[in-house]
Design a protein around this motif. Structure first.
Motif, PDB file in Angstrom:
ATOM      1  N   GLY A  18      29.448  65.479 -16.686  1.00 18.46           N
ATOM      2  CA  GLY A  18      29.762  65.504 -15.267  1.00 18.46           C
ATOM      3  C   GLY A  18      28.684  64.966 -14.357  1.00 18.46           C
ATOM      4  O   GLY A  18      28.877  64.898 -13.141  1.00 18.46           O
ATOM      5  N   GLY A  63      38.596  62.847 -12.097  1.00 16.01           N
ATOM      6  CA  GLY A  63      37.753  63.561 -13.048  1.00 16.01           C
ATOM      7  C   GLY A  63      37.185  64.834 -12.456  1.00 16.01           C
ATOM      8  O   GLY A  63      37.099  65.872 -13.128  1.00 16.01           O
ATOM      9  N   LEU A  90      36.967  58.706 -10.178  1.00 18.94           N
ATOM     10  CA  LEU A  90      35.948  59.753 -10.218  1.00 18.94           C
ATOM     11  C   LEU A  90      36.493  61.052  -9.640  1.00 18.94           C
ATOM     12  O   LEU A  90      36.258  62.138 -10.179  1.00 18.94           O
ATOM     13  N   LEU A 101      31.855  63.017 -10.416  1.00 16.38           N
ATOM     14  CA  LEU A 101      32.694  63.820 -11.303  1.00 16.38           C
ATOM     15  C   LEU A 101      32.618  65.316 -11.028  1.00 16.38           C
ATOM     16  O   LEU A 101      33.257  66.107 -11.720  1.00 16.38           O
TER      17      LEU A 101
END
Length: 272
Positions: free
Chosen positions: A33, A92, A89, A64
């Motif tokens: 992340g 995510g 992004l 993220l």
């Protein structure tokens, strides 16, 4: 995907600059992340001396969402709004936040380059980790940050900065080419001046060059040895070689002192 033929100096970041190979590589190096170095430890250093418990936080360049999760789960921010220009992004980030059951306290918002889409005095804290380098107009973004902060609100950030104000060296230009993402760098001193010019007080800046010079060399060593099988398996030999070249050039410009990460802190006056 081949690296671009020329760097994007002086341009804003664009959606899609972080392709799947880059996202995989960065998380192998920096942690799940995280799209910039230091992970949770560097976040702690940025926040050192700054209690954000109960604060409403805006994160510029949330990526993220690993940082946003920590801001709530570890530092007890009341809420975090993360903004980014890249919908992939943000998707995510959404998955990560849902997995952590933090959807009521953290949300991602897609934005366009330009003014922030929030009302004046909306946040207690504006945070950013290594994302402002992708914004060309520093006075404008600092003015926007001040605008959306409540009186007495704080700006806490890290960013990629440079040494000197002359032309970039050939070595730095090669680093930009290998990176393939937008770099709009100023010096630590210029950042401090721009923050003061935007009306901030208690401006505090810290050079983090020595820290990252050491870390980047260790990252490169790991990429060339212990992590190489994992990287090859995830992104293949061509992309692996590209990123090894990229990291060697990163270490080179760090050794030359041309690339200088830094921390930025400032406060919006209480009477503003």
């Amino acid at each position: 995907m081949s690296p671009p033929e020329s760097p994007k100096i002086g341009q804003p970041s664009e959606p899609g600059e972080y392709d799947e190979g880059m996202l995989a590589l960065l998380q192998i190096i920096w942690g799940d992340g995280f799209l910039s170095p230091g992970g949770a430890d560097e976040l702690a250093r940025i926040l050192e001396g700054s209690d954000i418990k109960g604060c409403q936080v805006l994160d510029i360049g949330c990526g993220l969402g690993a940082v946003d999760e920590l801001l709530v789960a570890q530092y007890d921010a009341s809420s975090v709004v993360g903004v980014d220009i890249d919908p992939a992004l943000l998707e995510g980030m959404r998955t990560r936040i849902e997995r952590a059951n933090l959807g009521t306290r953290i949300r991602g918002v897609k934005v366009e380059p330009g003014p922030l889409p929030f009302a004046t005095a909306s946040f207690d804290v504006v945070f950013s980790k290594d994302s402002l380098v992708q914004i060309p107009d520093k006075p404008a973004i600092f003015s926007e940050i001040r605008r959306v902060l409540r009186p007495g609100g704080r700006f806490l950030a890290s960013d990629w900065l440079r040494a000197g104000t002359g032309d970039y060296s050939p070595e730095m230009m090669e680093y930009f080419r290998l990176e393939g993402i937008a770099y709009n760098m100023v010096t630590l001193e210029q950042s401090a001046a721009a923050l003061r010019g935007a009306g901030f007080v208690d401006v505090d800046v810290k050079d983090r060059h020595a820290w990252y010079l050491n870390l980047a060399q260790r990252e490169l060593d790991a990429m060339e040895r212990t992590l190489k099988p994992t990287i090859l398996a995830r992104i293949g030999p061509a992309r692996t070689q590209h990123f090894l070249d990229n990291w060697r050039q990163l270490v080179l410009v760090l050794n030359r002192g041309e690339l200088r990460p830094g921390h930025l802190k400032a406060t919006k006056p209480r009477d503003a």
